[in-house]
Design a protein around this motif. Structure first.
Motif, short mmCIF file in Angstrom:
data_model
loop_
_atom_site.label_atom_id
_atom_site.label_comp_id
_atom_site.label_asym_id
_atom_site.label_seq_id
_atom_site.Cartn_x
_atom_site.Cartn_y
_atom_site.Cartn_z
N UNK A 167 -6.87 -2.36 -8.55
CA UNK A 167 -5.78 -1.46 -8.91
C UNK A 167 -4.46 -1.93 -8.31
N UNK A 168 -4.51 -2.38 -7.05
CA UNK A 168 -3.30 -2.87 -6.38
C UNK A 168 -2.71 -4.06 -7.14
N UNK A 169 -3.56 -4.98 -7.56
CA UNK A 169 -3.09 -6.16 -8.31
C UNK A 169 -2.39 -5.73 -9.59
N UNK A 170 -2.98 -4.78 -10.32
CA UNK A 170 -2.36 -4.29 -11.55
C UNK A 170 -1.04 -3.58 -11.27
N UNK A 209 -2.88 0.27 5.06
CA UNK A 209 -1.64 -0.49 5.20
C UNK A 209 -0.46 0.50 5.15
N UNK A 210 -0.26 1.16 6.27
CA UNK A 210 0.67 2.29 6.34
C UNK A 210 2.11 1.86 6.06
N UNK A 211 2.52 0.73 6.61
CA UNK A 211 3.90 0.28 6.42
C UNK A 211 4.18 -0.01 4.95
N UNK A 212 3.26 -0.71 4.29
CA UNK A 212 3.43 -1.01 2.86
C UNK A 212 3.41 0.26 2.04
N UNK A 213 2.55 1.20 2.44
CA UNK A 213 2.47 2.49 1.74
C UNK A 213 3.81 3.22 1.84
N UNK A 214 4.38 3.23 3.02
CA UNK A 214 5.66 3.91 3.22
C UNK A 214 6.75 3.29 2.35
N UNK A 215 6.78 1.97 2.29
CA UNK A 215 7.79 1.29 1.48
C UNK A 215 7.65 1.67 0.01
N UNK A 267 1.57 3.14 -3.49
CA UNK A 267 1.62 3.67 -2.13
C UNK A 267 0.31 4.31 -1.73
N UNK A 268 -0.30 5.05 -2.64
CA UNK A 268 -1.59 5.68 -2.35
C UNK A 268 -2.67 4.63 -2.09
N UNK A 269 -2.65 3.56 -2.88
CA UNK A 269 -3.64 2.49 -2.69
C UNK A 269 -3.46 1.80 -1.34
N UNK A 270 -2.22 1.52 -0.97
CA UNK A 270 -1.96 0.92 0.34
C UNK A 270 -2.40 1.86 1.45
N UNK A 271 -2.14 3.13 1.26
CA UNK A 271 -2.57 4.13 2.26
C UNK A 271 -4.09 4.13 2.39
N UNK A 272 -4.77 4.05 1.26
CA UNK A 272 -6.24 4.02 1.24
C UNK A 272 -6.77 2.79 1.98
N UNK A 273 -6.04 1.69 1.91
CA UNK A 273 -6.46 0.46 2.59
C UNK A 273 -6.00 0.42 4.05
#
Length: 220
Positions: free
Chosen positions: A155-158, A185-191, A177-183
């Motif tokens: 999903x992240x790749x798409x 990766x808080x900083x990437x999710x915030x961005x 952002x939700x996917x990064x949060x799930x992984x």
């Protein structure tokens, strides 16, 4: 006399062949026009089925609960458009959206896979391709309750590609952002949440997500 007759016969045969070839060459443009006309008629017919299917899907979505009978009719028109215009990705996307409304997520994903595969993907604009990638990511995450790492990574790749193609797609940014949060990766999710908020300040998913990751970062 026999030799003269043979020469005359050969010359006559060559003349007939030349005349036939000339007629054949002259008929090529008309044959091409007829073929192009048939192709245009087929394309127009496919377009009509696509438009009808899209209208039926819109009507199916507008009812509460969504109309199953209208959705099934939309699916039939999508299939007809696909059969008439197999090189066009748009009817496959329409089919995927209709299958999703019918709760058939796996076939919907397969339809999007076909639409996003070459050479069909070349018939889509950047925006259409971005929207299709977003929808596929959404379906992958909704396929079942258990979000595996592999499914999230897909999903992240798409979503990354969708955002590249449509930077103003707030829904794709929020979902990323939700996917990064799930992984984790808080900083990437915030961005991603912040970028979604810049595009659409009213996006609830991004707003709630930003609150969550902000609290996490404050604790850290």
């Amino acid at each position: 006399m026999t030799v003269v007759w043979s020469d005359a016969a050969v010359q006559g045969l060559l003349f007939l062949l030349a005349a036939g070839l000339l007629l054949a060459l002259q008929s090529i443009p008309s044959r091409l026009r007829r073929r192009r006309s048939r192709a245009s008629a087929t394309s127009a017919q496919a377009h009509r089925h696509f438009i009808t299917g899209a209208q039926l899907l819109s009507r199916a979505r507008s009812t509460s609960p969504p109309s199953i009978s209208l959705a099934k009719s939309a699916l039939s028109h999508a299939d007809l458009a696909i059969s008439l215009s197999p090189r066009d990705a748009a009817p496959l996307i329409l089919k995927a959206l209709t299958l999703d409304l019918l709760g058939r997520r796996l076939p919907a994903i397969k339809s999007l896979d076909a639409a996003l595969s070459p050479p069909l993907v070349n018939s889509l604009s950047d925006r259409e391709r971005g929207d299709a990638l977003f929808k596929r990511a959404e379906l992958q995450l909704e396929l079942n309750q258990r979000k595996t790492r592999r499914r999230i990574d897909g999903a992240v790749a798409d979503l990354i590609e969708a955002v590249k193609l449509s930077p103003d797609n707030a829904k794709a940014l929020a979902k990323l952002g939700e996917c990064y949060e799930e992984r984790g990766e808080v900083e990437e999710a915030q961005k991603s949440f912040e970028m979604a908020m810049e595009v659409d300040p009213a996006n609830k998913v991004a707003k709630d997500g930003l609150k969550r990751v902000t609290r996490i970062r404050e604790v850290e």
